[in-house]
Design a protein around this motif. Structure first.
Motif, PDB file in Angstrom:
ATOM      1  N   ALA A  44       5.031   3.747  11.692  1.00  0.00           N
ATOM      2  CA  ALA A  44       4.885   2.375  12.187  1.00  0.00           C
ATOM      3  C   ALA A  44       3.960   1.523  11.322  1.00  0.00           C
ATOM      4  N   GLU A  45       2.788   2.031  10.962  1.00  0.00           N
ATOM      5  CA  GLU A  45       1.838   1.222  10.199  1.00  0.00           C
ATOM      6  C   GLU A  45       2.326   0.927   8.773  1.00  0.00           C
ATOM      7  N   PRO A  46       2.828   1.912   8.022  1.00  0.00           N
ATOM      8  CA  PRO A  46       3.365   1.576   6.692  1.00  0.00           C
ATOM      9  C   PRO A  46       4.558   0.613   6.772  1.00  0.00           C
ATOM     10  N   ALA A  47       5.385   0.744   7.805  1.00  0.00           N
ATOM     11  CA  ALA A  47       6.516  -0.178   7.970  1.00  0.00           C
ATOM     12  C   ALA A  47       6.012  -1.591   8.241  1.00  0.00           C
ATOM     13  N   ALA A  48       4.972  -1.730   9.061  1.00  0.00           N
ATOM     14  CA  ALA A  48       4.389  -3.043   9.338  1.00  0.00           C
ATOM     15  C   ALA A  48       3.769  -3.625   8.072  1.00  0.00           C
TER      16      ALA A  48
ATOM     17  N   GLY B 102       0.810  -1.215   0.000  1.00  0.00           N
ATOM     18  CA  GLY B 102       0.000   0.000   0.000  1.00  0.00           C
ATOM     19  C   GLY B 102       0.841   1.262   0.000  1.00  0.00           C
ATOM     20  N   LEU B 103       2.042   1.168  -0.571  1.00  0.00           N
ATOM     21  CA  LEU B 103       2.952   2.311  -0.660  1.00  0.00           C
ATOM     22  C   LEU B 103       3.134   2.723  -2.116  1.00  0.00           C
ATOM     23  N   GLU B 104       3.669   3.889  -2.310  1.00  0.00           N
ATOM     24  CA  GLU B 104       4.100   4.313  -3.640  1.00  0.00           C
ATOM     25  C   GLU B 104       5.495   3.728  -3.880  1.00  0.00           C
TER      26      GLU B 104
END
Length: 105
Positions: free
Chosen positions: A50-54, A32-34
């Protein structure tokens, strides 16, 4: 080994993606990242919350890596989730039944 409590560092993410042999675009999409956001994180130029890293950690695990936490015997790391023999068996199973055609459901 799934350990979502461990901190995903840029070098660990870069090493994990190299082991998956999956494109940055596919990894980013799964997380869910670019793509640019992923590449900047891997270079150490942009931190991830924290959430994007997880989400990135889960995406990398989805593509076949296992993360090894830091412990008294050694530092953190990453390795393939399956050994070479298991990968060969999985590839054989995927090839059974011949090639897929447009009308296959």
């Amino acid at each position: 080994m799934t350990n979502h409590q461990m901190v995903l560092t840029s070098d660990l993410a870069r090493a994990a993606r190299a082991l998956t042999q999956v494109s940055p675009r596919a990894i980013a999409r799964e997380a869910g990242l670019e793509k640019k956001q992923l590449r900047e994180f891997e270079k150490g130029n942009q931190p991830l919350a924290a959430e994007p890293a997880a989400s990135l950690l889960r995406a990398l695990e989805h593509f076949g890596v296992a993360f090894i936490p830091d412990d008294e015997q050694g530092g953190y790391g990453v390795r393939r989730k399956y050994n070479a023999a298991k990968v060969r068996r999985l590839e054989t199973w995927e090839d059974e039944g011949g090639p897929a055609f447009e009308d296959d459901i």
